[in-house]
Scaffold this motif. Structure first.
Motif, PDB file in Angstrom:
ATOM      1  N   MET A  31       0.825  -1.207   0.000  1.00 46.62           N
ATOM      2  CA  MET A  31       0.000   0.000   0.000  1.00 46.62           C
ATOM      3  C   MET A  31       0.859   1.257   0.000  1.00 46.62           C
ATOM      4  O   MET A  31       0.488   2.272  -0.587  1.00 46.62           O
ATOM      5  N   LEU A  32       2.012   1.205   0.636  1.00 53.02           N
ATOM      6  CA  LEU A  32       2.937   2.335   0.575  1.00 53.02           C
ATOM      7  C   LEU A  32       3.467   2.513  -0.849  1.00 53.02           C
ATOM      8  O   LEU A  32       3.642   3.636  -1.327  1.00 53.02           O
ATOM      9  N   TYR A  33       3.711   1.393  -1.528  1.00 54.92           N
ATOM     10  CA  TYR A  33       4.138   1.440  -2.928  1.00 54.92           C
ATOM     11  C   TYR A  33       3.042   2.058  -3.801  1.00 54.92           C
ATOM     12  O   TYR A  33       3.307   2.919  -4.657  1.00 54.92           O
ATOM     13  N   ARG A  57       0.749   6.961  -6.457  1.00 51.52           N
ATOM     14  CA  ARG A  57      -0.458   7.787  -6.428  1.00 51.52           C
ATOM     15  C   ARG A  57      -1.709   7.026  -6.871  1.00 51.52           C
ATOM     16  O   ARG A  57      -2.629   7.591  -7.475  1.00 51.52           O
ATOM     17  N   ASN A  58      -1.747   5.750  -6.538  1.00 53.44           N
ATOM     18  CA  ASN A  58      -2.923   4.940  -6.847  1.00 53.44           C
ATOM     19  C   ASN A  58      -3.774   4.809  -5.581  1.00 53.44           C
ATOM     20  O   ASN A  58      -3.903   3.742  -4.986  1.00 53.44           O
ATOM     21  N   ILE A  59      -4.359   5.929  -5.167  1.00 52.08           N
ATOM     22  CA  ILE A  59      -5.149   5.971  -3.947  1.00 52.08           C
ATOM     23  C   ILE A  59      -6.406   5.115  -4.080  1.00 52.08           C
ATOM     24  O   ILE A  59      -6.849   4.492  -3.113  1.00 52.08           O
ATOM     25  N   LEU A  81      -2.931   3.777   7.515  1.00 53.01           N
ATOM     26  CA  LEU A  81      -3.458   5.122   7.285  1.00 53.01           C
ATOM     27  C   LEU A  81      -2.483   6.185   7.781  1.00 53.01           C
ATOM     28  O   LEU A  81      -2.279   7.209   7.132  1.00 53.01           O
ATOM     29  N   LEU A  82      -1.868   5.935   8.942  1.00 53.81           N
ATOM     30  CA  LEU A  82      -0.908   6.880   9.493  1.00 53.81           C
ATOM     31  C   LEU A  82       0.304   7.022   8.584  1.00 53.81           C
ATOM     32  O   LEU A  82       0.732   8.139   8.257  1.00 53.81           O
ATOM     33  N   LEU A  83       0.854   5.900   8.130  1.00 54.73           N
ATOM     34  CA  LEU A  83       2.059   5.943   7.303  1.00 54.73           C
ATOM     35  C   LEU A  83       1.782   6.532   5.917  1.00 54.73           C
ATOM     36  O   LEU A  83       2.600   7.276   5.381  1.00 54.73           O
ATOM     37  N   VAL A  84       0.634   6.197   5.345  1.00 54.81           N
ATOM     38  CA  VAL A  84       0.280   6.747   4.032  1.00 54.81           C
ATOM     39  C   VAL A  84       0.126   8.260   4.121  1.00 54.81           C
ATOM     40  O   VAL A  84       0.569   9.004   3.246  1.00 54.81           O
ATOM     41  N   MET A  85      -0.505   8.705   5.213  1.00 50.76           N
ATOM     42  CA  MET A  85      -0.683  10.142   5.402  1.00 50.76           C
ATOM     43  C   MET A  85       0.676  10.834   5.529  1.00 50.76           C
ATOM     44  O   MET A  85       0.941  11.861   4.899  1.00 50.76           O
ATOM     45  N   LEU A  86       1.561  10.259   6.346  1.00 47.60           N
ATOM     46  CA  LEU A  86       2.887  10.854   6.540  1.00 47.60           C
ATOM     47  C   LEU A  86       3.676  10.867   5.243  1.00 47.60           C
ATOM     48  O   LEU A  86       4.348  11.847   4.923  1.00 47.60           O
ATOM     49  N   LEU A 127      -7.234  13.388   6.154  1.00 51.24           N
ATOM     50  CA  LEU A 127      -6.093  13.828   5.349  1.00 51.24           C
ATOM     51  C   LEU A 127      -5.758  12.816   4.263  1.00 51.24           C
ATOM     52  O   LEU A 127      -5.257  13.178   3.197  1.00 51.24           O
ATOM     53  N   PHE A 128      -6.033  11.546   4.529  1.00 54.82           N
ATOM     54  CA  PHE A 128      -5.835  10.516   3.511  1.00 54.82           C
ATOM     55  C   PHE A 128      -6.651  10.835   2.259  1.00 54.82           C
ATOM     56  O   PHE A 128      -6.165  10.734   1.134  1.00 54.82           O
ATOM     57  N   PHE A 129      -7.892  11.266   2.446  1.00 58.78           N
ATOM     58  CA  PHE A 129      -8.752  11.567   1.304  1.00 58.78           C
ATOM     59  C   PHE A 129      -8.487  12.940   0.709  1.00 58.78           C
ATOM     60  O   PHE A 129      -9.067  13.294  -0.319  1.00 58.78           O
ATOM     61  N   SER A 130      -7.625  13.709   1.328  1.00 57.20           N
ATOM     62  CA  SER A 130      -7.316  15.030   0.778  1.00 57.20           C
ATOM     63  C   SER A 130      -6.176  14.984  -0.230  1.00 57.20           C
ATOM     64  O   SER A 130      -5.904  15.967  -0.897  1.00 57.20           O
TER      65      SER A 130
END
Length: 440
Positions: free
Chosen positions: A45-47, A52-54, A87-92, A146-149
């Protein structure tokens, strides 16, 4: 047509969903397996986030949220941490990459930041449990919003793959209701009577499972509204799902959404609407009269007819007394915390409210208990994105109003503020609306 539909389903998503729904249940007690699987999913998911494939990340998150138990036990707890961690890591990572925020409706205003800080201070003073508050409330709100932003979604991709998950969930509740097959039976082992009438799915919680179908009906409403199509097969499955779920909340909300959808569609295509209704009524009548669904329908009708709402009614009186005696609340609500307050003897108990269960099942009352009457202001955190969308797209407010009203009503029968499942799907629905509007 079927081949065209299947081409939109990525192989990697199918593989991940297969592992989550079919492999994981039998191996979840093996810590090594869950660590390897959770770590692999996190890295993947980090990859995807880097690419940018949210949209694909969202489908994986929903599959995880509704494919693993909502609460950890000795044998199932490890996987429950993968979603909030992701979610935390993706946001960061999004901030490290300095992405341009294309969906500003989710960004926090100064008022919202002030409310979060105030709630944190109040909870620290009254409750003194930093980690509980930090994990349940602040991280959930901040990370998911923030994930969805980060960027818009691919609406067509999302709908096709969310539809696959919808079909999977329908199969899951059929297996549970008719054949007694549960992926994680230990999660709800203390609620045998509840299990016999209400499907719990892989999450182990009937209302969490119901939230999936409620929000799918909203996605279907958005899709139908902007694509000018009525997905009658999905509607029939949703109606049958309501019977299987045997709960008033999803039944009321889903029927409200489907009727709203139908009346809007009927204004555009009257003849086609009449044909669709005829097909739908005939199909549902057939299932109820000629299959085992008939017995389930009788069970559901009896349960809803005989069910009471005494606990929820009694909670209003308890909440008022607690709020009157505690101006800034008692700190973030837990059943143990509430029992402790009630044991002091300052509150006059009523026969409708069970202190043994100590459940509120109402997010608005829970906020008042936690932070006093001012706690209701915290709902700005949940409703501000939809209000900003309405301000941005003033012409068509029917769909965003329906989303807001559905979430508002859902909070009267469920403490949604504690469940990332519900919060994620709620903000996801708003993001989907924003994306499909831009696409249109």
């Amino acid at each position: 047509m079927i081949l065209s539909f299947l081409r939109k389903i990525p192989i990697d998503l199918l593989f991940i969903e297969f592992v989550i729904y079919f492999i994981l249940p039998s191996l979840i007690s093996q810590k090594l397996f869950t660590i390897i699987l959770g770590g692999s999913l996190l890295l993947y998911m980090l990859y995807l986030n880097y690419k940018r494939n949210i949209s694909k990340i969202i489908i994986i998150v929903i599959a995880l949220l509704y494919g693993i138990p909502n609460q950890g036990t000795k044998s199932t707890g490890a996987m429950t941490y993968i979603v909030p961690t992701m979610l935390l890591l993706v946001m960061l990572l999004g901030f490290i990459l300095k992405r341009q925020h294309k969906c500003s409706i989710f960004l926090f205003s100064k008022i919202e930041i002030f409310l979060l800080i105030t709630a944190f201070i109040i909870n620290t003073i009254t409750h003194n449990e930093f980690l509980l508050f930090y994990n349940v409330f602040i991280i959930g709100i901040i990370c998911i919003r923030l994930f969805f932003s980060f960027q818009e979604l691919d609406a067509n991709f999302i709908f096709v793959n969310f539809r696959i998950l919808f079909i999977l969930q329908f199969i899951v509740i059929i297996l549970e209701r008719f054949y007694g097959i549960r992926a994680y039976p230990s999660v709800m082992e203390n609620y045998e009577l509840l299990e016999s009438l209400r499907c719990t799915g892989y999450t182990g919680h009937p209302l969490i499972l119901s939230s999936f179908f409620i929000f799918y009906s909203l996605i279907l409403f958005i899709q139908s509204y902007y694509k000018n199509k009525f997905y009658y097969v999905d509607v029939i499955i949703l109606v049958l799902s309501c019977i299987l779920l045997a709960s008033r909340t999803p039944m009321f909300l889903i029927f409200y959404i489907l009727l709203s959808n139908f009346f809007i569609f009927m204004r555009k295509k009257l003849i086609k609407s009449i044909v669709i209704v005829t097909i739908g009524i005939c199909s549902i009548t057939y299932f109820i009269s000629s299959t085992e669904f008939g017995n389930v329908f009788i069970d559901t009708t009896e349960r809803i007819t005989n069910a009471t709402s005494d606990q929820r009614k009694g909670a209003f009186n308890i909440t008022k007394q607690l709020a009157d005696d505690n101006i800034i609340g008692i700190g973030l609500f837990t059943s143990d915390r509430l029992r402790h307050e009630l044991s002091k003897g300052d509150i006059i108990l009523n026969s409708k409210f069970s202190t043994t269960a100590a459940l509120i099942d109402n997010s608005f009352l829970t906020m008042i208990i936690s932070f006093g009457y001012g706690g209701l202001l915290l709902f700005i955190l949940y409703f501000s994105p939809i209000m900003r969308y309405i301000k941005l797209k003033r012409k068509n407010i029917i769909v965003p109003f329906t989303i807001a009203l559905t979430y508002f009503l859902l909070n009267f029968s469920f403490d949604t503020i504690y469940y990332q499942h519900v919060l994620f799907l709620y903000f996801f629905t708003i993001s989907y609306l924003y994306s499909i509007k831009l696409e249109k």
